[in-house]
Design a protein around this motif. Structure first.
Motif, mmCIF file in Angstrom:
data_model
loop_
_atom_site.group_PDB
_atom_site.id
_atom_site.type_symbol
_atom_site.label_atom_id
_atom_site.label_comp_id
_atom_site.label_asym_id
_atom_site.label_seq_id
_atom_site.Cartn_x
_atom_site.Cartn_y
_atom_site.Cartn_z
ATOM 1 N N LEU A 1 1.015 -1.371 -0.013
ATOM 2 C CA LEU A 1 0.020 -0.028 -0.013
ATOM 3 C C LEU A 1 0.843 1.302 -0.089
ATOM 4 C CD1 LEU A 1 -2.939 -0.615 2.430
ATOM 5 C CD2 LEU A 1 -3.186 -0.287 -0.047
ATOM 6 N N ASN A 2 1.969 1.124 0.648
ATOM 7 C CA ASN A 2 2.714 2.508 0.792
ATOM 8 C C ASN A 2 3.572 2.664 -0.533
ATOM 9 O OD1 ASN A 2 4.088 4.591 2.223
ATOM 10 N ND2 ASN A 2 5.911 3.296 2.294
ATOM 11 N N TYR A 3 3.890 1.609 -1.428
ATOM 12 C CA TYR A 3 4.337 1.621 -2.711
ATOM 13 C C TYR A 3 3.331 2.297 -3.639
ATOM 14 C CZ TYR A 3 8.176 -1.717 -2.292
ATOM 15 O OH TYR A 3 9.176 -2.371 -1.844
ATOM 16 N N TRP A 4 2.090 1.878 -3.288
ATOM 17 C CA TRP A 4 1.194 2.467 -4.423
ATOM 18 C C TRP A 4 0.451 3.739 -4.170
ATOM 19 C CZ3 TRP A 4 2.672 -0.650 -7.589
ATOM 20 C CH2 TRP A 4 2.847 -2.088 -7.654
ATOM 21 N N ARG A 5 0.759 4.109 -2.877
ATOM 22 C CA ARG A 5 0.353 5.470 -2.333
ATOM 23 C C ARG A 5 1.447 6.520 -2.460
ATOM 24 N NH1 ARG A 5 -2.372 3.581 3.075
ATOM 25 N NH2 ARG A 5 -4.689 2.858 2.381
ATOM 26 N N PHE A 6 2.590 6.024 -3.334
ATOM 27 C CA PHE A 6 3.682 6.811 -3.471
ATOM 28 C C PHE A 6 4.361 7.198 -2.346
ATOM 29 C CE2 PHE A 6 5.916 10.539 -5.881
ATOM 30 C CZ PHE A 6 6.479 9.773 -6.869
ATOM 31 N N GLY A 7 4.613 6.289 -1.451
ATOM 32 C CA GLY A 7 5.316 6.424 -0.087
ATOM 33 C C GLY A 7 6.712 6.266 -0.288
ATOM 34 N N ASP A 8 7.383 6.534 0.701
ATOM 35 C CA ASP A 8 9.011 6.357 0.665
ATOM 36 C C ASP A 8 9.610 5.011 0.789
ATOM 37 O OD1 ASP A 8 9.257 8.964 -0.506
ATOM 38 O OD2 ASP A 8 10.049 9.846 1.348
ATOM 39 N N TYR A 9 10.590 4.532 0.311
ATOM 40 C CA TYR A 9 11.287 3.339 0.653
ATOM 41 C C TYR A 9 12.720 3.271 0.533
ATOM 42 C CZ TYR A 9 10.067 2.768 -4.279
ATOM 43 O OH TYR A 9 10.048 3.010 -5.527
ATOM 44 N N LEU A 10 13.438 2.636 1.286
ATOM 45 C CA LEU A 10 14.789 2.280 1.301
ATOM 46 C C LEU A 10 14.808 1.287 0.563
ATOM 47 C CD1 LEU A 10 16.160 3.008 4.945
ATOM 48 C CD2 LEU A 10 17.293 3.896 2.896
ATOM 49 N N GLY A 11 15.884 0.829 -0.352
ATOM 50 C CA GLY A 11 16.032 -0.367 -0.862
ATOM 51 C C GLY A 11 17.353 -0.863 -0.695
ATOM 52 N N ILE A 12 17.682 -1.982 -0.088
ATOM 53 C CA ILE A 12 19.080 -2.445 0.084
ATOM 54 C C ILE A 12 19.040 -3.972 -0.295
ATOM 55 C CG2 ILE A 12 19.288 -0.837 2.125
ATOM 56 C CD1 ILE A 12 19.388 -3.553 3.778
ATOM 57 N N GLY A 13 20.500 -4.317 -0.682
ATOM 58 C CA GLY A 13 20.401 -5.450 -1.515
ATOM 59 C C GLY A 13 20.692 -5.470 -2.999
ATOM 60 N N CYS A 14 21.122 -6.491 -3.544
ATOM 61 C CA CYS A 14 21.364 -6.586 -5.093
ATOM 62 C C CYS A 14 20.159 -6.071 -5.781
ATOM 63 C CB CYS A 14 21.684 -7.924 -5.389
ATOM 64 S SG CYS A 14 23.043 -8.799 -4.629
ATOM 65 N N GLY A 15 20.262 -5.112 -6.623
ATOM 66 C CA GLY A 15 19.433 -4.513 -7.578
ATOM 67 C C GLY A 15 18.187 -3.813 -6.756
ATOM 68 N N ALA A 16 18.232 -3.679 -5.580
ATOM 69 C CA ALA A 16 17.219 -2.994 -4.990
ATOM 70 C C ALA A 16 16.863 -1.396 -5.438
ATOM 71 C CB ALA A 16 17.225 -3.053 -3.490
ATOM 72 N N HIS A 17 15.768 -1.067 -5.591
ATOM 73 C CA HIS A 17 15.520 0.361 -5.648
ATOM 74 C C HIS A 17 14.728 1.103 -4.444
ATOM 75 C CE1 HIS A 17 15.213 0.366 -10.532
ATOM 76 N NE2 HIS A 17 15.686 -1.015 -9.967
ATOM 77 N N GLY A 18 15.239 2.370 -4.431
ATOM 78 C CA GLY A 18 14.865 3.242 -3.333
ATOM 79 C C GLY A 18 14.144 4.592 -3.765
ATOM 80 N N LYS A 19 13.144 4.684 -3.059
ATOM 81 C CA LYS A 19 12.631 6.305 -3.418
ATOM 82 C C LYS A 19 12.669 7.033 -2.244
ATOM 83 C CE LYS A 19 8.282 8.646 -4.130
ATOM 84 N NZ LYS A 19 7.891 8.827 -2.824
ATOM 85 N N LEU A 20 13.124 8.122 -1.995
ATOM 86 C CA LEU A 20 13.164 8.892 -0.624
ATOM 87 C C LEU A 20 13.247 10.232 -0.730
ATOM 88 C CD1 LEU A 20 16.484 6.929 0.112
ATOM 89 C CD2 LEU A 20 14.385 6.698 1.471
ATOM 90 N N THR A 21 12.191 11.138 -0.349
ATOM 91 C CA THR A 21 11.754 12.512 -0.434
ATOM 92 C C THR A 21 12.497 13.272 0.922
ATOM 93 O OG1 THR A 21 9.556 11.851 -0.823
ATOM 94 C CG2 THR A 21 9.961 14.111 -0.250
ATOM 95 N N GLN A 22 13.202 14.216 0.494
ATOM 96 C CA GLN A 22 14.159 14.768 1.167
ATOM 97 C C GLN A 22 13.335 15.880 1.547
ATOM 98 O OE1 GLN A 22 17.502 13.703 1.798
ATOM 99 N NE2 GLN A 22 16.167 12.038 0.657
ATOM 100 N N PRO A 23 13.759 16.617 2.930
ATOM 101 C CA PRO A 23 13.126 17.688 3.605
ATOM 102 C C PRO A 23 12.861 18.896 2.676
ATOM 103 C CG PRO A 23 14.619 16.849 4.986
ATOM 104 C CD PRO A 23 15.005 16.198 3.851
ATOM 105 N N ASP A 24 14.074 18.967 1.580
ATOM 106 C CA ASP A 24 13.921 20.181 0.811
ATOM 107 C C ASP A 24 12.798 19.932 -0.431
ATOM 108 O OD1 ASP A 24 15.165 18.406 -0.925
ATOM 109 O OD2 ASP A 24 17.092 19.650 -1.064
ATOM 110 N N GLY A 25 12.190 18.905 -0.406
ATOM 111 C CA GLY A 25 11.250 18.598 -1.241
ATOM 112 C C GLY A 25 11.904 17.558 -2.655
ATOM 113 N N ARG A 26 13.054 17.523 -2.721
ATOM 114 C CA ARG A 26 13.593 16.756 -3.813
ATOM 115 C C ARG A 26 13.182 15.231 -3.557
ATOM 116 N NH1 ARG A 26 19.097 15.695 -3.691
ATOM 117 N NH2 ARG A 26 19.080 16.414 -1.213
ATOM 118 N N ILE A 27 12.769 14.387 -4.662
ATOM 119 C CA ILE A 27 12.677 13.044 -4.430
ATOM 120 C C ILE A 27 13.891 12.257 -5.102
ATOM 121 C CG2 ILE A 27 11.213 11.089 -5.209
ATOM 122 C CD1 ILE A 27 8.800 12.953 -5.276
#
Length: 379
Positions: free
Chosen positions: A252-278
């Motif tokens: 649900l967090n993915y589909w709601r465009f939440g943030d996620y750390l991705g660790i390990g081989c080939g993992a993807h992450g999406k992290l919103t910063q306090p200044d608004g950058r994604i």
């Protein structure tokens, strides 16, 4: 920190006993033993390097995917979870999911996984037909799938999921529905029921099997959907059904465009910063390179012009209505930036707008690609 989306953690375990012919995930057939301890040490180091990107925020869900995470020894899983808890601010009631293959499910090991902090298991059943399992390259049989589900049910976990596929090579309507009935009989709180698609760079991609035609696929979906609803499951995402209160919080967090750390081989992450950058991160795919300490393949900021498409590509997979204010909160863009595209989507009958939310229609679900194309950045 105000206005930052909820945060999840994804951990990738890249090994499988053998590679399935339909699979385009980053998985590698085992040649030797899994380097349990060494890989966990690299995962934790990878996590440490990413910590500055999350600014001490609380992590609400964890998903350990693969590959086959249940190849990891119980002591390595304990080491991993202890290491994660020591480095992250993990919510006390966090949902912690691990994928498992029925062929690698053992009662002793599963109890140990639970002690390590796993409270939700996702079991890759795919089918209960021995012939179909063989065709899909699976290493388990129907009996092992049933045993794994019964074991998960006996562990007093927070929840468990069964993964089931339909539209398999030469599959009839009755075969597809029989798979579904057998899954429902095991009473999982959550069922992922998705259609087999042929992906490039897979064995099926180079030698495509004969799949049911569109009319047959529609019959399977329509009758299967009815079976699931009658059994008390609610569809909440394109291929996810759950009993009330048992939706997968991580997805649900993915589909709601939440943030996620991705660790390990080939993992993807999406992290919103306090200044608004994604910020998006992509990790090294191959275990060899990753375990040499070259964790991050690339990191980049999402361009403002790409944010609308990325947001709605996720959001419109969910059947629930999308709060209008969430668009600005999660992308940093004013609603005005997408007003022409949203007006076009409403005019086409893909979306219904109210003062508070956008709701994708039945037509929008049917023509999802056409709907999403409206939000693509112009070249």
């Amino acid at each position: 920190m105000p206005n930052l989306p909820p945060l999840s953690l994804y951990i990738h375990i890249p090994w499988c006993v053998q590679k399935c012919p339909y699979c385009d995930f980053n998985s590698h057939a085992l040649k030797d033993e899994v380097p349990h301890v060494e890989y966990v040490q690299h995962l934790l180091r990878d996590l440490e390097i990413d910590l500055p990107l999350i600014h001490g925020r609380e992590v609400r869900t964890i998903f350990i995917g693969g590959g086959t995470p249940s190849l990891l020894s119980s002591s390595a899983m304990q080491m991993l979870m202890d290491g994660v808890r020591a480095r992250l601010n993990l919510a006390p009631d966090a949902e912690v999911t691990m994928e498992a293959n029925p062929g690698t499910v053992e009662a002793d090991r599963f109890s140990a996984y639970q002690r390590a902090g796993i409270n939700r298991i996702s079991i890759g059943v795919q089918s209960f037909s021995p012939q179909k399992l063989q065709r899909l390259g699976r290493i388990h049989g129907p009996e092992e799938a049933v045993r794994a589900a019964e074991l998960a049910a006996s562990l007093s976990l927070r929840s468990f999921n069964l993964d089931l596929m339909h539209g398999l090579p030469d599959q009839s309507l009755e075969e597809a529905l029989d798979d579904l009935r057998r899954a429902i009989a095991l009473n999982p709180p959550h069922l992922s029921w998705y259609q087999l698609t042929i992906e490039p760079n897979t064995l099926f991609g180079s030698r495509p099997p004969v799949l049911p035609d569109d009319d047959a696929l529609w019959d399977i979906f329509e009758q299967g959907d009815r079976l699931l609803r009658e059994a008390g499951y609610q569809q909440y995402e394109t291929s996810a059904y759950a009993k009330p209160g048992y939706r997968c919080e991580h997805n649900l967090n993915y589909w709601r465009f939440g943030d996620y750390l991705g660790i390990g081989c080939g993992a993807h992450g999406k992290l919103t910063q306090p200044d608004g950058r994604i910020v998006r991160t992509v990790k090294t795919r191959h275990p060899r390179g990753f375990m040499q300490g070259n964790y991050r393949e690339k990191q980049y900021d999402v361009a403002d012009s790409d944010k609308p498409f990325e947001y709605f590509m996720n959001r419109f997979r969910l059947l629930e209505a999308a709060p209008r204010d969430a668009f600005s909160r999660y992308t940093g863009l004013a609603e005005q930036a997408i007003r022409p595209q949203m007006d076009a989507a409403i005019a086409a009958g893909y979306v219904i707008e109210t003062p508070a939310q956008w709701q994708i229609t039945e037509k929008g679900k049917l023509f999802l690609n056409s709907l999403l194309e409206l939000f693509l950045a112009e070249e």
